[in-house]
Structures are given as C-alpha cells and as structure tokens.
Write a protein that holds these residues in place. Structure first.
Motif, PDB file in Angstrom:
ATOM      1  N   PHE A   1      -1.799   7.029 -10.792  1.00 56.08           N
ATOM      2  CA  PHE A   1      -1.375   5.461 -10.864  1.00 56.08           C
ATOM      3  C   PHE A   1      -2.128   5.048 -12.262  1.00 56.08           C
ATOM      4  CE2 PHE A   1      -2.414   0.849  -9.792  1.00 56.08           C
ATOM      5  CZ  PHE A   1      -1.103   0.494  -9.661  1.00 56.08           C
TER       6      PHE A   1
ATOM      7  N   SER B   1      -1.442   8.636  -5.161  1.00 57.63           N
ATOM      8  CA  SER B   1      -2.228   9.618  -6.193  1.00 57.63           C
ATOM      9  C   SER B   1      -2.981   8.556  -7.175  1.00 57.63           C
ATOM     10  CB  SER B   1      -1.236  10.476  -6.929  1.00 57.63           C
ATOM     11  OG  SER B   1      -1.851  10.915  -8.001  1.00 57.63           O
TER      12      SER B   1
ATOM     13  N   GLU C   1      -0.727  -3.934  -5.620  1.00 54.97           N
ATOM     14  CA  GLU C   1      -0.855  -2.656  -4.818  1.00 54.97           C
ATOM     15  C   GLU C   1      -2.513  -2.751  -4.460  1.00 54.97           C
ATOM     16  OE1 GLU C   1       0.377   0.037  -3.585  1.00 54.97           O
ATOM     17  OE2 GLU C   1       2.484  -0.392  -4.161  1.00 54.97           O
TER      18      GLU C   1
ATOM     19  N   CYS D   1       0.761  -1.064   0.079  1.00 47.74           N
ATOM     20  CA  CYS D   1       0.086   0.040   0.015  1.00 47.74           C
ATOM     21  C   CYS D   1       0.781   1.265   0.031  1.00 47.74           C
ATOM     22  CB  CYS D   1      -1.169   0.152   1.224  1.00 47.74           C
ATOM     23  SG  CYS D   1      -2.151   1.280   1.262  1.00 47.74           S
ATOM     24  N   THR D   2       1.137   1.629  -1.013  1.00 42.69           N
ATOM     25  CA  THR D   2       2.198   2.916  -1.117  1.00 42.69           C
ATOM     26  C   THR D   2       1.708   3.823  -2.279  1.00 42.69           C
ATOM     27  OG1 THR D   2       3.511   1.895  -3.289  1.00 42.69           O
ATOM     28  CG2 THR D   2       4.148   0.961  -1.225  1.00 42.69           C
ATOM     29  N   GLN D   3       0.677   3.699  -2.759  1.00 42.85           N
ATOM     30  CA  GLN D   3       0.186   4.801  -3.782  1.00 42.85           C
ATOM     31  C   GLN D   3      -0.535   6.156  -3.141  1.00 42.85           C
ATOM     32  OE1 GLN D   3       0.929   4.562  -7.221  1.00 42.85           O
ATOM     33  NE2 GLN D   3       2.205   2.844  -6.455  1.00 42.85           N
TER      34      GLN D   3
ATOM     35  N   LEU E   1      -4.466  -0.217  -3.981  1.00 45.36           N
ATOM     36  CA  LEU E   1      -5.326   0.695  -4.689  1.00 45.36           C
ATOM     37  C   LEU E   1      -5.850  -0.056  -6.055  1.00 45.36           C
ATOM     38  CD1 LEU E   1      -6.170   3.795  -5.188  1.00 45.36           C
ATOM     39  CD2 LEU E   1      -4.285   4.060  -6.466  1.00 45.36           C
TER      40      LEU E   1
ATOM     41  N   ASP F   1       2.631  -3.517  -9.514  1.00 44.49           N
ATOM     42  CA  ASP F   1       1.246  -2.826  -9.786  1.00 44.49           C
ATOM     43  C   ASP F   1      -0.035  -3.594  -9.326  1.00 44.49           C
ATOM     44  OD1 ASP F   1       2.866  -0.729 -10.669  1.00 44.49           O
ATOM     45  OD2 ASP F   1       2.698  -1.365 -12.697  1.00 44.49           O
TER      46      ASP F   1
ATOM     47  N   TYR G   1     -10.538   3.730  -0.862  1.00 42.44           N
ATOM     48  CA  TYR G   1      -9.096   3.924  -0.313  1.00 42.44           C
ATOM     49  C   TYR G   1      -8.788   4.961   0.825  1.00 42.44           C
ATOM     50  CZ  TYR G   1      -4.013   3.501  -1.426  1.00 42.44           C
ATOM     51  OH  TYR G   1      -2.494   3.185  -1.477  1.00 42.44           O
TER      52      TYR G   1
END
Length: 260
Positions: free
Chosen positions: A103, A100, A158, A96-98, A160, A155, A191
């Motif tokens: 993406f 914005s 993730e 869980c790094t996003q 998100l 990706d 999110y």
C-alpha cells in the motif's frame, strides 16, 4: 464475579484480558521508537473478550457498553471518565481492507522516499502544530501540495494509513526519523496486533474479519474521551473480532511522552 469481569452490561458480558500483551507496543525496539516519537506512556492498548455475537449495525450500543465498563474498571489513562456521565458516543466506521504493506510503495514511486529508504527533505514550513521538513509530512498534511493526491481520500480513511500517519506525526516533542523503515515496521506490527484475519474456506484467500471504529464520547460539558481537548493526534480505535469475540482498544493522547 471475578476481577475484570462485567455482568449484564447492555446484554454483553465482558472480560478484561490482562494476559493479552501487545508486542507491537512493548518490545525494547518499539519502546525506543515511541520514546523518540514522544508517544511513550501516552499510547496504550487493552484487550477484552465478550460473549455475544457482534452485529455491526448495533455498533453504537456495543460501544456504549464498552464505555460503561471504562467507568468502573479500565486502566488509569481513562481516569477522565471518573464521575462523568456520558451523554453521547460517536463510533465512526474506519475502513480496514488492506492486507499488504505494498500500500505504501507509492512513497518510493513518487520520490517521497528514496530507494535507500531515506525520506526526501524539503524547506521547513508549518502546518499547525506540526513542523514540516520533509516530503513525507507534506504528503500527509498539506492538502494543496502537489503530491497530496498520491493517497486518495479512500486511501486516507483506511485504518492502515491512519496508524501510519499517527506514528509519523508523533507527540509534542517528536524527533522525526530520517528513514522510512521504522514507521513502516511499527505500523505493520501494530496493525497485525489489532486486526484479525482468516482464510476464506471457499476462496482460500486471506480476508480481514475485524471491524474498526474511531470512538469519542461526550458528557454535558462536551468531549470527554479520548480527551477533553480535540487534536488530530488524540484518538481511540476499537477493533472488534466477531469470530473470536475479542475487542482491542488503542488509545493515544497528544502531549509530551515519557523521556526516561
């Protein structure tokens, strides 16, 4: 002990937070979308607080504690736990790094979505049990499609991306969107409801503080949570905020959602 409180459960003390509302799932506009996607009444969120410092390396112990609280309290959609002794818990770490929604800009760059937001159609095919009638579902599901690599494996892991994919695929009688915005907007709202951020005092940059786990449980007969039947669209995510000491549970069981 007051209702909604749990005592010495594996060293943690929990309190159910019924006052915590998830606008991302309950507003009139989102409710209408979830009905269209056949997820209404089947996707739920709950919030808890806990009283000890959370350490990620103890995640299996922590998750077992939460599962024990479900045995005695959690809402009706977890009735599958009644009378069932959990033998094994799986808590898979979900990156869980996003920070914005940029993406997803690659969907426009790769002509999966047109500049006006309309999703590009394609010839119908099936990726059991999903009907694929547009390029969005192709990029989400068909591994040998030419644009599958638009999202690399990191990706796709993730949180998100997982939320976005779940919403795009929906429930058993999902009526798919022709435009991308409802998926993106709903993904963003959920999110933000589930994931905590703070400003780093040193760098002044925003950083995510939540840990996310995809959780499943097993009894002597096999998987018992989030369902006895395994399905890509049946899931339970636990997001843990170690600073606020909050736990959020997002759950969905694949099937036919409420139509009324």
């Amino acid at each position: 002990m007051a209702a909604g409180e749990f005592g010495d459960l594996g060293g943690y003390y929990f309190r159910f937070l019924p006052q915590k509302t998830f606008q991302s799932l309950s507003s009139q506009e989102i409710t209408s979308r979830l009905r269209q996607w056949s997820m209404l009444g089947r996707i739920k969120a709950q919030a808890f607080s806990f009283d000890q410092t959370f350490q990620a390396y103890r995640k299996d112990d922590f998750v077992m504690v939460i599962e024990n609280t479900k045995l005695i309290f959690l809402s009706p959609f977890l009735y599958l736990f009644s009378g069932t002794e959990v033998k094994k818990i799986e808590a898979i770490n979900v990156p869980c790094t996003q920070l914005s929604m940029s993406f997803f800009h690659r969907l426009y760059d790769e002509d999966i979505v047109r500049d006006n937001g309309h999703i590009v159609k394609c010839l119908d095919s099936f990726c059991d049990p999903f009907l694929i009638s547009d390029e969005l579902r192709r990029v989400l599901l068909v591994e040998d499609s030419e644009k599958y690599e638009v999202f690399g494996q990191p990706d796709r892991e993730e949180f998100l991306f997982c939320l976005f994919k779940h919403l795009c695929l929906g429930g058993a009688l999902c009526q798919y969107e022709d435009v991308i915005n409802p998926y993106l907007e709903t993904t963003k709202l959920i999110y933000k409801d589930l994931v905590s951020v703070r400003k780093n005092p040193q760098t002044k940059k925003i950083q995510i503080t939540s840990f996310v786990f995809k959780v499943s449980a097993y009894d002597s007969a096999g998987m018992c949570y989030p369902s006895t039947k395994n399905h890509e669209q049946t899931f339970s995510y636990f997001t843990v905020d170690p600073i606020k000491r909050h736990l959020h549970v997002l759950y969905h069981c694949y099937g036919v959602g409420d139509m009324s």
